[in-house]
Design an enzyme around this catalytic site. Structure first.
Site, PDB file in Angstrom:
ATOM      1  N   ASP B  10       0.841  -1.192   0.000  1.00  0.00           N
ATOM      2  CA  ASP B  10       0.000   0.000   0.000  1.00  0.00           C
ATOM      3  C   ASP B  10       0.886   1.256   0.000  1.00  0.00           C
ATOM      4  O   ASP B  10       2.046   1.207   0.428  1.00  0.00           O
ATOM      5  CB  ASP B  10      -0.868  -0.038   1.267  1.00  0.00           C
ATOM      6  CG  ASP B  10      -1.763   1.165   1.400  1.00  0.00           C
ATOM      7  OD1 ASP B  10      -2.237   1.684   0.368  1.00  0.00           O
ATOM      8  OD2 ASP B  10      -1.988   1.597   2.549  1.00  0.00           O
ATOM      9  N   ASP B  12      -0.308   5.047   0.857  1.00  0.00           N
ATOM     10  CA  ASP B  12      -0.581   5.955   1.985  1.00  0.00           C
ATOM     11  C   ASP B  12      -0.523   5.224   3.315  1.00  0.00           C
ATOM     12  O   ASP B  12      -1.223   4.235   3.520  1.00  0.00           O
ATOM     13  CB  ASP B  12      -1.970   6.584   1.813  1.00  0.00           C
ATOM     14  CG  ASP B  12      -2.023   7.454   0.578  1.00  0.00           C
ATOM     15  OD1 ASP B  12      -1.332   8.475   0.558  1.00  0.00           O
ATOM     16  OD2 ASP B  12      -2.741   7.091  -0.373  1.00  0.00           O
ATOM     17  N   ASP B 135      -2.234  -0.537   5.846  1.00  0.00           N
ATOM     18  CA  ASP B 135      -2.547  -0.006   7.180  1.00  0.00           C
ATOM     19  C   ASP B 135      -4.052  -0.006   7.455  1.00  0.00           C
ATOM     20  O   ASP B 135      -4.458   0.225   8.588  1.00  0.00           O
ATOM     21  CB  ASP B 135      -1.965   1.404   7.361  1.00  0.00           C
ATOM     22  CG  ASP B 135      -2.575   2.407   6.413  1.00  0.00           C
ATOM     23  OD1 ASP B 135      -2.934   2.013   5.278  1.00  0.00           O
ATOM     24  OD2 ASP B 135      -2.706   3.590   6.781  1.00  0.00           O
TER      25      ASP B 135
END
Lengths: 176, 176
Positions: B10, B12, B135
């Site tokens: 990922d 961000d 996240d």
């Protein structure tokens, strides 16, 4: 009830009619009108007499934003959505300037496809859907689901994949 | 020889440190310096006292282009590439203006990741890799491979997934 099947739809050459756009750009530039049957079997990047033209058009601002929609694509995709999970999967990463234009094009012509179902990638082999409808065999050979070839000028001699002739044929294949 | 395993990373909150950027933007705007331990456990969108601020920053031009890289991410990703197929998978489609910025950011900070290995999507459940490091639990719950939670402020109370604390921990997990 059975789980809904998923279909990944390519953009260029499938949802959009790139050939018509190449021919139009070439006519605007040279005054020469190329006929669709003159380019059958030619590689996409070399379908115009000026071999650098296609790349030049692809790299020009607004090319992707103004692509014509393939005949019947909108109606058929909308109908497919009733029975399938529909994803748009475009190898847009090769043309970074196209990312925003492609997103805006989809918002205009396919507003019923959620942003959650849009994928811009490089290599399509990491896409996990049941079907992939694409005009480029390079994307179909590594696909793990059922590959379907969307008929267009540059793939007419290809024989390895089931070929769907146009969007009415897509309708027939999936909705009978 | 065994087939190389694939890892989806990922952007961000994983490759990029969004929290530092939120705090920096907020300080520029208000003169108030938020400490990282003040926001532990808060939802990402509501981690600043002004609840509309995060969305406003995300929507401002250049936000994604100027995100700081997570400590050690570049070095570890480069090392991972020697043994794994590395893909960047970002849910960028929610923020269409971010598409080009994210592509340019990757080209600057991760030039060793080919465009063929970059995916901007909406829902990540159609991604077929062996691992997903993310996240956000919403991306991990529908993932078909091994889900890995990258530690950050908004997920500190999450207990459903194996947690990697930082990029050195990622290195330990994959390279021992």
């Amino acid at each position: 009830m059975e789980k809904r099947k998923s279909i990944a739809l390519d953009m260029d050459g499938v949802l959009a009619n790139n050939l018509v756009h190449y021919i139009h750009y070439y006519f605007q530039e040279t005054g020469i009108l190329i006929k669709e049957d003159e380019v059958l079997g030619l590689p996409e990047g070399e379908c115009l007499p000026d071999k650098g033209a296609v790349r030049r058009y692809l790299e020009s601002p607004n090319f992707f934003r103004t692509l014509p929609v393939s005949p019947n694509a909108q109606e058929v995709v909308k109908e497919l959505q009733e029975q399938y999970d529909i994803f748009v999967v475009s190898a847009a990463m090769e043309f970074p300037w196209s990312l925003r234009e492609k997103r805006d094009w989809l918002a205009e012509y396919f507003p019923f496809i959620s942003w959650q179902n849009i994928v811009f990638c490089g290599d399509k082999h990491i896409i996990k859907t049941d079907y992939l409808l694409d005009d480029h065999t390079k994307n179909l050979v590594t696909f793990s689901g059922t590959p379907l070839l969307f008929n267009t000028f540059h793939n007419v001699h290809e024989e390895r994949f089931e070929r769907l002739q146009d969007w009415m044929d897509v309708h027939r294949y999936f909705l009978g």
